[in-house]
Design a protein around this motif. Structure first.
Motif, short mmCIF file in Angstrom:
data_model
loop_
_atom_site.label_atom_id
_atom_site.label_comp_id
_atom_site.label_asym_id
_atom_site.label_seq_id
_atom_site.Cartn_x
_atom_site.Cartn_y
_atom_site.Cartn_z
N GLY A 29 0.83 -1.21 0.00
CA GLY A 29 0.00 0.00 0.00
C GLY A 29 0.86 1.25 0.00
O GLY A 29 2.01 1.24 -0.48
N ALA A 30 0.30 2.31 0.55
CA ALA A 30 0.96 3.62 0.48
C ALA A 30 2.34 3.59 1.14
O ALA A 30 3.34 3.96 0.52
CB ALA A 30 0.07 4.66 1.16
N GLY A 69 4.16 0.89 2.25
CA GLY A 69 5.01 -0.19 1.74
C GLY A 69 5.66 0.18 0.41
O GLY A 69 6.86 -0.02 0.20
N PHE A 94 -1.76 -6.82 -6.79
CA PHE A 94 -1.40 -5.45 -6.35
C PHE A 94 0.11 -5.30 -6.18
O PHE A 94 0.71 -4.36 -6.70
CB PHE A 94 -2.13 -5.16 -5.03
N ARG A 133 -5.30 4.75 9.68
CA ARG A 133 -6.42 5.46 10.29
C ARG A 133 -7.04 6.47 9.32
O ARG A 133 -6.39 6.93 8.39
CB ARG A 133 -6.01 6.12 11.60
N SER A 174 3.01 -1.24 11.13
CA SER A 174 1.55 -1.22 11.30
C SER A 174 1.17 -0.69 12.69
O SER A 174 1.83 -0.99 13.68
CB SER A 174 0.97 -2.63 11.12
N GLY A 232 8.80 4.27 14.65
CA GLY A 232 7.94 5.37 15.09
C GLY A 232 8.81 6.60 15.34
O GLY A 232 8.63 7.65 14.74
N HIS A 290 4.51 5.93 20.22
CA HIS A 290 4.14 6.45 18.91
C HIS A 290 2.62 6.70 18.93
O HIS A 290 1.85 5.97 18.31
CB HIS A 290 4.54 5.46 17.82
N SER A 315 -3.60 8.10 6.33
CA SER A 315 -2.34 8.50 6.94
C SER A 315 -1.23 8.68 5.91
O SER A 315 -1.34 8.23 4.77
CB SER A 315 -1.95 7.52 8.06
N ALA A 316 -0.18 9.35 6.34
CA ALA A 316 0.90 9.76 5.42
C ALA A 316 1.74 8.58 4.96
O ALA A 316 1.69 7.51 5.57
CB ALA A 316 1.79 10.77 6.15
N PRO A 352 6.97 8.30 6.34
CA PRO A 352 7.08 6.95 6.91
C PRO A 352 7.96 6.03 6.06
O PRO A 352 8.83 5.32 6.58
CB PRO A 352 5.63 6.45 6.94
P1 NAI Z 1 -2.64 0.97 2.92
O1 NAI Z 1 -4.07 0.60 3.09
O2 NAI Z 1 -2.28 1.90 1.81
O3 NAI Z 1 -1.79 -0.37 2.70
C1 NAI Z 1 -1.92 -1.50 3.49
C2 NAI Z 1 -1.76 -2.72 2.61
O4 NAI Z 1 -1.75 -3.88 3.41
C3 NAI Z 1 -2.92 -2.89 1.59
O5 NAI Z 1 -2.42 -2.89 0.27
C4 NAI Z 1 -3.54 -4.21 1.98
O6 NAI Z 1 -4.04 -4.96 0.87
C5 NAI Z 1 -2.36 -4.92 2.65
N1 NAI Z 1 -2.74 -6.03 3.51
C6 NAI Z 1 -3.80 -6.13 4.36
N2 NAI Z 1 -3.80 -7.34 4.96
C7 NAI Z 1 -2.72 -8.02 4.49
C8 NAI Z 1 -2.19 -9.31 4.73
N3 NAI Z 1 -2.77 -10.14 5.59
N4 NAI Z 1 -1.08 -9.67 4.06
C9 NAI Z 1 -0.48 -8.82 3.19
N5 NAI Z 1 -0.94 -7.59 2.92
C10 NAI Z 1 -2.05 -7.19 3.55
O7 NAI Z 1 -2.12 1.51 4.32
P2 NAI Z 1 -0.80 2.38 4.60
O8 NAI Z 1 -1.13 3.81 4.53
O9 NAI Z 1 0.30 1.84 3.78
O10 NAI Z 1 -0.55 2.05 6.15
C11 NAI Z 1 -0.16 0.74 6.55
C12 NAI Z 1 -0.04 0.65 8.06
O11 NAI Z 1 1.06 1.43 8.51
C13 NAI Z 1 -1.26 1.19 8.83
O12 NAI Z 1 -1.53 0.37 9.94
C14 NAI Z 1 -0.81 2.56 9.28
O13 NAI Z 1 -1.51 3.01 10.42
C15 NAI Z 1 0.65 2.29 9.57
N6 NAI Z 1 1.52 3.45 9.59
C16 NAI Z 1 2.47 3.49 10.57
C17 NAI Z 1 3.37 4.52 10.65
C18 NAI Z 1 4.41 4.52 11.73
O14 NAI Z 1 5.08 5.53 11.91
N7 NAI Z 1 4.62 3.42 12.44
C19 NAI Z 1 3.30 5.65 9.70
C20 NAI Z 1 2.29 5.50 8.68
C21 NAI Z 1 1.43 4.43 8.65
#
Ligand code: NAI
Length: 308
Positions: free
Chosen positions: A9-10, A12, A37, A82, A119, A144, A175, A224-225, A229
């Motif tokens: 996703g975003a 990754g 994807f 979120r 995550s 974080g 975080h 989220s951003a 990240p």
């Molecule tokens: P996103 O929705 O763009 O990407 C998440 C991806 O995970 C999706 O493509 C989805 O299909 C995939 N996914 C879901 N279940 C899966 C599984 N069982 N196996 C493999 N892939 C799976 O979300 P985004 O924006 O990339 O955020 C991802 C996570 O990172 C969120 O929980 C977000 O809160 C967290 N995050 C943490 C930060 C930090 O500083 N620790 C900063 C930004 C985001």
């Protein structure tokens, strides 16, 4: 050196892009659950290779973890982000199940992997990986502090009206919007404490803007951003693969450090080829110690919702 990024996703995809652009890894494997994807993102990124001048190979798979075998580092970004108005803690129900399943698959194919947990709620997800993976504690690192510190430096430079390269600073503890602890007492502009330039009101403003940095972006973006990240993760992966031994605040399992045990919280650490080479214990003011303990209490409560 192979790096796996779970969740295309975003965050990754951004992380894979920065790793490739810096050209220090042999291969990045993107994994996602959504059919096609990760393959699509990998192909799109590979088509930037001749334009951006990197040789890192990027591949994608829909859930075939055999392709991740032999990874030195794996980054877990799978799970839901979120939406405006949500806290990171509200994501626990869905994300805990995903992170646990992903961890099992990663360790099965790369038994000596170093896992970077992204995550959310990240401190609790890192704790979950510690409790379920069977990996040594130096091989599990929550991301974080690297991001929150970058946001702190951005806000410091804004308040000081100076280039970001002039400032240095670090965010530790949790975080979360309330549990972050920007270390104002240690922040500097070219070695001079920022407290010499900013009055208390300005310091408070910088600290508050840093703490809600993620929420501010979530409100603007609707989710989220991802750029910062992704960049923050890439710095951590590079420090491991290139054994840079950079000092980076990360969410780590504590065993008495900073007065806490059996909890993952953001603390400065040396990150090198073994993952966590060493946790660095720095002196904190009494007020900072109190905030660290309050953050620990809140994270412990969220950890209590985990079912192993
Ligand atoms: P996103 O929705 O763009 O990407 C998440 C991806 O995970 C999706 O493509 C989805 O299909 C995939 N996914 C879901 N279940 C899966 C599984 N069982 N196996 C493999 N892939 C799976 O979300 P985004 O924006 O990339 O955020 C991802 C996570 O990172 C969120 O929980 C977000 O809160 C967290 N995050 C943490 C930060 C930090 O500083 N620790 C900063 C930004 C985001």
């Amino acid at each position: 050196m192979k790096v796996t990024v779970v969740g295309a996703g975003a965050v990754g995809a951004s992380c894979a892009e920065y790793i490739a652009m810096k050209d220090f890894a042999a291969e990045v494997v993107l994994v996602d659950i959504k059919e096609g994807f990760a393959e699509g993102k990998a192909m799109d990124l590979m088509q930037t290779a001749s334009l951006n001048g990197f040789d890192t190979k990027i591949t994608g798979t829909t859930g075939d973890y055999s392709k991740t075998a032999g990874s030195k580092v794996a980054v877990i970004t799978s799970g839901i982000p979120r939406k405006p108005g949500m806290t990171r803690e509200e994501l626990i129900g869905i994300n805990a199940g995903i992170v646990k399943e992903v961890t099992e698959n990663l360790v099965k194919h790369s038994p000596n992997v170093i896992i970077i947990v992204v995550s959310n709620p990240m401190d609790t997800m890192a704790y979950l990986v510690h409790k379920t993976s069977g990996l040594p504690k130096n091989q599990i690192i929550g991301m974080g502090g690297a991001l929150d510190s970058a946001r702190f430096k951005y806000r410091l430079a804004e308040a000081l009206e100076c280039p970001i390269s002039d400032v240095d600073g670090m965010v530790i503890a949790a975080h979360s919007d309330t549990g972050m602890l920007p270390l104002m007492s240690k922040a500097t502009r070219n070695g001079v404490p920022v407290t010499e330039f900013l009055d208390e009101a300005k310091q408070d403003h910088v600290a508050e803007e840093t703490k809600v940095g993620g929420a501010t972006l979530t409100k603007l973006l609707g989710t989220s951003a991802w750029y910062a990240p992704g960049a923050a993760v890439s710095v951590m992966v590079q420090s491991i693969l290139c054994d840079h031994k950079k000092m980076i605040p990360c969410s780590l399992m504590l065993d008495g450090e900073y007065g806490e045990s059996d909890i993952c919280l953001g603390v400065p650490a040396i990150i090198g080829k073994n993952g966590v080479e060493r946790i660095v214990e720095i002196s904190l003011t009494d007020a900072e110690k109190e905030k660290f303990a309050t953050a620990a209490k809140a994270v412990r409560e969220v950890n209590g919702d985990l079912k192993f």
